[in-house]
Enzyme design. Structure first.
Site, PDB file in Angstrom:
ATOM      1  N   ASP A   8       0.853  -1.189   0.000  1.00  0.00           N
ATOM      2  CA  ASP A   8       0.000   0.000   0.000  1.00  0.00           C
ATOM      3  C   ASP A   8       0.888   1.238   0.000  1.00  0.00           C
ATOM      4  O   ASP A   8       1.754   1.387   0.864  1.00  0.00           O
ATOM      5  CB  ASP A   8      -0.906   0.010   1.237  1.00  0.00           C
ATOM      6  CG  ASP A   8      -2.001  -1.045   1.170  1.00  0.00           C
ATOM      7  OD1 ASP A   8      -2.016  -1.815   0.193  1.00  0.00           O
ATOM      8  OD2 ASP A   8      -2.830  -1.102   2.098  1.00  0.00           O
ATOM      9  N   ASP A  19     -15.413  -3.533  -2.000  1.00  0.00           N
ATOM     10  CA  ASP A  19     -15.213  -3.423  -0.561  1.00  0.00           C
ATOM     11  C   ASP A  19     -16.587  -3.396   0.085  1.00  0.00           C
ATOM     12  O   ASP A  19     -17.445  -2.616  -0.335  1.00  0.00           O
ATOM     13  CB  ASP A  19     -14.463  -2.130  -0.221  1.00  0.00           C
ATOM     14  CG  ASP A  19     -13.130  -2.025  -0.969  1.00  0.00           C
ATOM     15  OD1 ASP A  19     -12.560  -3.085  -1.274  1.00  0.00           O
ATOM     16  OD2 ASP A  19     -12.686  -0.900  -1.236  1.00  0.00           O
TER      17      ASP A  19
END
Length: 265
Positions: free
Chosen positions: A8, A139
């Site tokens: 990330d 998500d």
């Protein structure tokens, strides 16, 4: 079953967030390319990149770090006689030009999340223009899809949207349970299996992997259509050893690196 390390990216560094909160970022490396090399040396056969700044800004914000990672991956593959190590990226991808540029840079797959939910026409165009290279990242919290770096909860049911996107021609679905991501509370196996059973394209699990038991639990249901799992905080904090976990997954799947590579041809 592939274990896919997550890198990330925030402000050019490799970080992990807790439940998608940009204010709760732990920096694990100031050199993301070095981190990519580390995971490849630990046996990773695919990498998952997220441009966190991009996800919130709606446009690419960590391109130099992405390019450096891709260069490191190419060098590692060449040195070790590996034909290809796929790298996928999500975060801030909202137009076809950006997709084309990233694919030209050497990415194998582009992950479209928020834009797929808010602008399905864009996803449809992307799947048509770049067949086999578009992954949808969904998500969800309690079965409902979240958007905008998880800051907004939509009224859409995960399975309904996933089926629609499958019809568009996306390559696979990454399913993240945001109630569990970065909290290492265990993967939501039930919700992941339910989604995989409703699809003919593969599902990649994400969110909540804590230890080898989570990997074993996913391997037990992989025949439902679960292709891999994205690992984040667990491999950074050491509750999961990537190499031994991938070895165990291969053992349970009856698959080694060679057959995995052949399957991807």
């Amino acid at each position: 079953m592939l274990l896919i390390p997550a890198i990330d990216l925030k402000d050019g560094h490799c970080v992990r967030l807790k439940q998608g909160d940009m204010d709760q970022a732990t920096v694990f490396s100031e050199d993301p390319a070095d981190m990519a090399r580390h995971w490849l040396e630990q046996g990773a056969r695919r990498l998952h990149l997220v441009d966190l700044n991009g996800a919130f800004a709606g446009k690419p914000k960590n391109e130099p770090a992405v390019k450096a990672i891709l260069q490191a991956v190419r060098e590692y593959a060449e040195k070790n006689g590996i034909e290809e190590i796929p790298v996928q990226l999500g975060g801030g991808i909202r137009d076809l030009d950006t997709i084309e540029r990233y694919l030209d840079d050497g990415l194998s797959y582009i992950i479209i999340g928020t834009a797929a939910v808010k602008n399905p026409g864009f996803l449809h165009d992307a799947c048509s223009a770049f067949p086999g290279q578009i992954i949808v990242g969904l998500d969800a919290k309690d079965g409902k899809v979240a958007t905008d770096g998880w800051s907004k909860l939509s009224g859409h049911e995960v399975i309904d949207l996933a089926k629609k996107f499958e019809d568009y021609g996306c390559e696979s679905i990454i399913y993240t349970d945001i109630g569990r991501d970065g909290m290492m509370g265990g993967v939501n196996i039930e919700a992941t299996v339910k989604l995989a059973q409703s699809m003919t394209i593969p599902v990649i699990a994400s969110g909540g992997v804590h230890n080898i038991k989570d990997v074993e639990a996913l391997c037990a249901v992989q025949e439902e259509g679960i292709e891999g799992v994205i690992c984040g905080r667990s491999i950074y904090e050491g509750t999961l050893d990537l190499r031994s976990a991938q070895d165990r997954a291969d053992e349970l799947s009856g698959v080694g690196p060679e057959t995995e590579a052949e399957a991807g041809e």
